[in-house]
Scaffold this motif. Structure first.
Motif, PDB file in Angstrom:
ATOM      1  N   ARG A   2       0.775  -1.177  -0.010  1.00  0.00           N
ATOM      2  CA  ARG A   2       0.072   0.063   0.059  1.00  0.00           C
ATOM      3  C   ARG A   2       1.031   1.174   0.015  1.00  0.00           C
ATOM      4  NH1 ARG A   2      -5.080   0.083   0.441  1.00  0.00           N
ATOM      5  NH2 ARG A   2      -5.002   1.913   1.598  1.00  0.00           N
ATOM      6  N   ARG A   3       2.057   1.279   0.801  1.00  0.00           N
ATOM      7  CA  ARG A   3       2.986   2.419   0.769  1.00  0.00           C
ATOM      8  C   ARG A   3       4.063   1.949   0.371  1.00  0.00           C
ATOM      9  NH1 ARG A   3      -0.731   5.657   2.613  1.00  0.00           N
ATOM     10  NH2 ARG A   3      -2.047   5.674   4.218  1.00  0.00           N
ATOM     11  N   GLY A   4       5.131   2.663  -0.118  1.00  0.00           N
ATOM     12  CA  GLY A   4       6.508   2.302  -0.287  1.00  0.00           C
ATOM     13  C   GLY A   4       7.066   3.189  -1.546  1.00  0.00           C
ATOM     14  N   GLU A  21      18.647  -8.093  -8.446  1.00  0.00           N
ATOM     15  CA  GLU A  21      19.922  -7.348  -7.887  1.00  0.00           C
ATOM     16  C   GLU A  21      19.329  -6.935  -6.542  1.00  0.00           C
ATOM     17  OE1 GLU A  21      23.263  -5.814  -6.999  1.00  0.00           O
ATOM     18  OE2 GLU A  21      23.070  -7.168  -8.704  1.00  0.00           O
ATOM     19  N   LEU A  22      18.026  -6.454  -6.633  1.00  0.00           N
ATOM     20  CA  LEU A  22      17.558  -5.700  -5.304  1.00  0.00           C
ATOM     21  C   LEU A  22      17.376  -6.969  -4.156  1.00  0.00           C
ATOM     22  CD1 LEU A  22      14.610  -3.539  -6.714  1.00  0.00           C
ATOM     23  CD2 LEU A  22      16.533  -2.688  -5.332  1.00  0.00           C
ATOM     24  N   ARG A  23      17.087  -8.261  -4.458  1.00  0.00           N
ATOM     25  CA  ARG A  23      16.961  -9.260  -3.654  1.00  0.00           C
ATOM     26  C   ARG A  23      18.544  -9.609  -3.015  1.00  0.00           C
ATOM     27  NH1 ARG A  23      12.721 -12.000  -2.109  1.00  0.00           N
ATOM     28  NH2 ARG A  23      13.843 -14.046  -1.814  1.00  0.00           N
ATOM     29  N   SER A  24      19.504  -9.415  -3.894  1.00  0.00           N
ATOM     30  CA  SER A  24      20.650  -9.841  -3.461  1.00  0.00           C
ATOM     31  C   SER A  24      21.227  -8.975  -2.566  1.00  0.00           C
ATOM     32  CB  SER A  24      21.620  -9.782  -4.719  1.00  0.00           C
ATOM     33  OG  SER A  24      21.574  -8.692  -5.459  1.00  0.00           O
ATOM     34  N   ARG A  25      20.635  -7.634  -2.587  1.00  0.00           N
ATOM     35  CA  ARG A  25      21.135  -6.444  -1.790  1.00  0.00           C
ATOM     36  C   ARG A  25      20.119  -6.527  -0.338  1.00  0.00           C
ATOM     37  NH1 ARG A  25      21.902  -1.393  -5.843  1.00  0.00           N
ATOM     38  NH2 ARG A  25      23.338  -2.346  -7.239  1.00  0.00           N
ATOM     39  N   GLY A  26      19.537  -7.569  -0.308  1.00  0.00           N
ATOM     40  CA  GLY A  26      18.850  -7.406   1.164  1.00  0.00           C
ATOM     41  C   GLY A  26      17.102  -6.956   0.994  1.00  0.00           C
ATOM     42  N   TYR A  27      16.688  -6.675   0.125  1.00  0.00           N
ATOM     43  CA  TYR A  27      15.450  -6.148  -0.147  1.00  0.00           C
ATOM     44  C   TYR A  27      14.270  -7.468  -0.073  1.00  0.00           C
ATOM     45  CZ  TYR A  27      16.876  -1.518  -1.056  1.00  0.00           C
ATOM     46  OH  TYR A  27      17.676  -0.127  -0.890  1.00  0.00           O
ATOM     47  N   ARG A  28      13.466  -7.647   0.633  1.00  0.00           N
ATOM     48  CA  ARG A  28      12.686  -9.040   0.828  1.00  0.00           C
ATOM     49  C   ARG A  28      11.155  -8.409   0.615  1.00  0.00           C
ATOM     50  NH1 ARG A  28      16.538 -10.864  -0.574  1.00  0.00           N
ATOM     51  NH2 ARG A  28      17.783 -11.927   0.853  1.00  0.00           N
ATOM     52  N   ARG A  29      10.714  -7.466   0.940  1.00  0.00           N
ATOM     53  CA  ARG A  29       9.093  -7.043   0.777  1.00  0.00           C
ATOM     54  C   ARG A  29       9.065  -6.278  -0.646  1.00  0.00           C
ATOM     55  NH1 ARG A  29       6.290  -7.339   5.846  1.00  0.00           N
ATOM     56  NH2 ARG A  29       4.379  -6.911   4.445  1.00  0.00           N
ATOM     57  N   GLY A 144       7.530  -2.413  -6.831  1.00  0.00           N
ATOM     58  CA  GLY A 144       7.588  -1.624  -5.655  1.00  0.00           C
ATOM     59  C   GLY A 144       8.144  -2.405  -4.438  1.00  0.00           C
ATOM     60  N   ILE A 145       8.811  -1.507  -3.492  1.00  0.00           N
ATOM     61  CA  ILE A 145       9.277  -1.854  -2.241  1.00  0.00           C
ATOM     62  C   ILE A 145       8.548  -1.453  -1.156  1.00  0.00           C
ATOM     63  CG2 ILE A 145      11.456  -1.884  -1.145  1.00  0.00           C
ATOM     64  CD1 ILE A 145      12.981  -1.033  -3.315  1.00  0.00           C
ATOM     65  N   ASP A 146       7.971  -2.291  -0.628  1.00  0.00           N
ATOM     66  CA  ASP A 146       7.155  -2.122   0.336  1.00  0.00           C
ATOM     67  C   ASP A 146       7.755  -1.081   1.581  1.00  0.00           C
ATOM     68  OD1 ASP A 146       5.352  -2.373   3.089  1.00  0.00           O
ATOM     69  OD2 ASP A 146       4.350  -3.534   1.724  1.00  0.00           O
ATOM     70  N   ALA A 147       6.950  -0.201   2.277  1.00  0.00           N
ATOM     71  CA  ALA A 147       7.331   0.916   3.363  1.00  0.00           C
ATOM     72  C   ALA A 147       8.098  -0.030   4.583  1.00  0.00           C
ATOM     73  CB  ALA A 147       6.637   1.916   3.512  1.00  0.00           C
ATOM     74  N   ARG A 148       7.681  -1.107   4.711  1.00  0.00           N
ATOM     75  CA  ARG A 148       7.772  -1.821   5.935  1.00  0.00           C
ATOM     76  C   ARG A 148       9.378  -2.934   5.849  1.00  0.00           C
ATOM     77  NH1 ARG A 148       2.271  -4.810   6.360  1.00  0.00           N
ATOM     78  NH2 ARG A 148       2.563  -4.878   4.146  1.00  0.00           N
ATOM     79  N   ASP A 149       9.729  -2.852   4.498  1.00  0.00           N
ATOM     80  CA  ASP A 149      10.863  -3.418   4.234  1.00  0.00           C
ATOM     81  C   ASP A 149      12.058  -2.819   5.146  1.00  0.00           C
ATOM     82  OD1 ASP A 149      13.327  -4.588   3.217  1.00  0.00           O
ATOM     83  OD2 ASP A 149      12.105  -5.090   1.240  1.00  0.00           O
ATOM     84  N   PRO A 150      12.648  -3.705   5.847  1.00  0.00           N
ATOM     85  CA  PRO A 150      13.704  -3.180   6.849  1.00  0.00           C
ATOM     86  C   PRO A 150      15.073  -2.858   6.096  1.00  0.00           C
ATOM     87  CG  PRO A 150      13.535  -5.634   7.201  1.00  0.00           C
ATOM     88  CD  PRO A 150      12.321  -5.223   6.205  1.00  0.00           C
ATOM     89  N   ALA A 170       9.208   6.830  -7.701  1.00  0.00           N
ATOM     90  CA  ALA A 170       8.178   7.784  -7.008  1.00  0.00           C
ATOM     91  C   ALA A 170       7.835   7.011  -5.739  1.00  0.00           C
ATOM     92  CB  ALA A 170       7.079   7.807  -7.790  1.00  0.00           C
ATOM     93  N   TRP A 171       7.321   7.813  -4.635  1.00  0.00           N
ATOM     94  CA  TRP A 171       6.776   7.390  -3.542  1.00  0.00           C
ATOM     95  C   TRP A 171       5.342   7.115  -3.525  1.00  0.00           C
ATOM     96  CZ3 TRP A 171       9.015   5.112   0.601  1.00  0.00           C
ATOM     97  CH2 TRP A 171      10.625   5.463   0.781  1.00  0.00           C
ATOM     98  N   ALA A 172       4.871   6.282  -3.081  1.00  0.00           N
ATOM     99  CA  ALA A 172       3.341   5.799  -2.916  1.00  0.00           C
ATOM    100  C   ALA A 172       2.826   5.926  -1.403  1.00  0.00           C
ATOM    101  CB  ALA A 172       2.941   4.503  -3.415  1.00  0.00           C
ATOM    102  N   GLY A 173       2.021   6.809  -1.405  1.00  0.00           N
ATOM    103  CA  GLY A 173       1.744   7.206   0.221  1.00  0.00           C
ATOM    104  C   GLY A 173       2.535   8.100   0.978  1.00  0.00           C
ATOM    105  N   LYS A 174       2.061   8.563   2.060  1.00  0.00           N
ATOM    106  CA  LYS A 174       2.651   9.430   2.854  1.00  0.00           C
ATOM    107  C   LYS A 174       3.894   9.388   3.739  1.00  0.00           C
ATOM    108  CE  LYS A 174      -1.505  12.542   3.008  1.00  0.00           C
ATOM    109  NZ  LYS A 174      -1.985  12.008   1.874  1.00  0.00           N
ATOM    110  N   GLU A 175       4.021   7.960   3.985  1.00  0.00           N
ATOM    111  CA  GLU A 175       5.002   7.235   4.854  1.00  0.00           C
ATOM    112  C   GLU A 175       6.242   7.235   4.151  1.00  0.00           C
ATOM    113  OE1 GLU A 175       3.791   4.145   7.238  1.00  0.00           O
ATOM    114  OE2 GLU A 175       1.984   4.925   7.596  1.00  0.00           O
ATOM    115  N   ARG A 176       7.479   7.924   4.681  1.00  0.00           N
ATOM    116  CA  ARG A 176       8.641   7.667   3.880  1.00  0.00           C
ATOM    117  C   ARG A 176       9.437   7.384   5.183  1.00  0.00           C
ATOM    118  NH1 ARG A 176       9.141  12.428  -0.451  1.00  0.00           N
ATOM    119  NH2 ARG A 176       7.331  12.007  -1.453  1.00  0.00           N
ATOM    120  N   THR A 177      10.620   6.439   4.944  1.00  0.00           N
ATOM    121  CA  THR A 177      11.591   6.231   5.773  1.00  0.00           C
ATOM    122  C   THR A 177      12.930   6.732   5.386  1.00  0.00           C
ATOM    123  OG1 THR A 177      12.232   4.108   4.328  1.00  0.00           O
ATOM    124  CG2 THR A 177      10.481   3.738   6.368  1.00  0.00           C
TER     125      THR A 177
END
Length: 177
Positions: A2-4, A21-29, A144-150, A170-177
């Protein structure tokens, strides 16, 4: 998702390379939005098989048992008729209705469970407000990379996606990390 963070790619190959490449860099969501099915996308995203078939199986078996039980109860127990010397409990005669009840119960349960598992219907999502996202149904491929991805750190992730060949980030939603 929903956000990310969303990134637009021109070809499915570029999108698949970026996901790997993103998965090899640690992105999971991660999630992907494409105009048509892309071969190998499920494996690239690390998606598991759907549990839908194992959830629907008990409903199908219950439908079969219910259909058989109703026929047995009506024909052999509650209202037995001696027609042509046939027994009241004739299993071969019960097969068509039992099969139909199995299919009906499985189809109805499958439809409802699919809606629940996919959280549908979702009439609006923040990702729909991202400029250009409507092309995901025409000719563009989005990651899309979920905003909850550590692993999601705003400037690093944006740079990573740009380096991987994203046409737009671009960002989706208002929450940015």
């Amino acid at each position: 998702m929903r956000r990310g963070l969303l990134a637009e790619f021109e070809t499915p190959e570029a999108m698949l390379r970026a996901i790997a490449e993103l998965r090899s860099r640690g992105y999971r969501r991660l999630d992907a939005f494409t105009p048509y099915p892309v071969h190998g996308l499920d494996e690239a995203l690390g998606l598991r098989r759907s549990p839908l078939n194992w959830i629907v199986l008990p409903f199908a078996l219950a439908g079969a048992a219910g259909g058989y039980l109703v026929q047995w109860h009506n024909n052999a127990y509650d209202y037995p008729l001696n027609v042509g010397g046939r027994p009241g409990h004739a299993p071969p005669a019960f097969v068509p209705i039992t099969f139909e009840m199995t299919v009906l119960a499985a189809a109805l349960a499958g439809f409802v469970v699919m809606l629940v598992l996919t959280r549908l219907p979702e009439l609006w999502s923040p990702i729909f407000d991202v400029p250009g996202f409507e092309r995901a149904t025409i000719d563009r491929f989005w990651i899309g990379i979920d905003a909850r991805d550590p692993a999601l750190i705003s400037p690093l992730a944006e740079r990573d996606l740009t380096d991987l060949g994203a046409l737009a980030v671009a960002w989706a939603g208002k929450e940015r990390t």
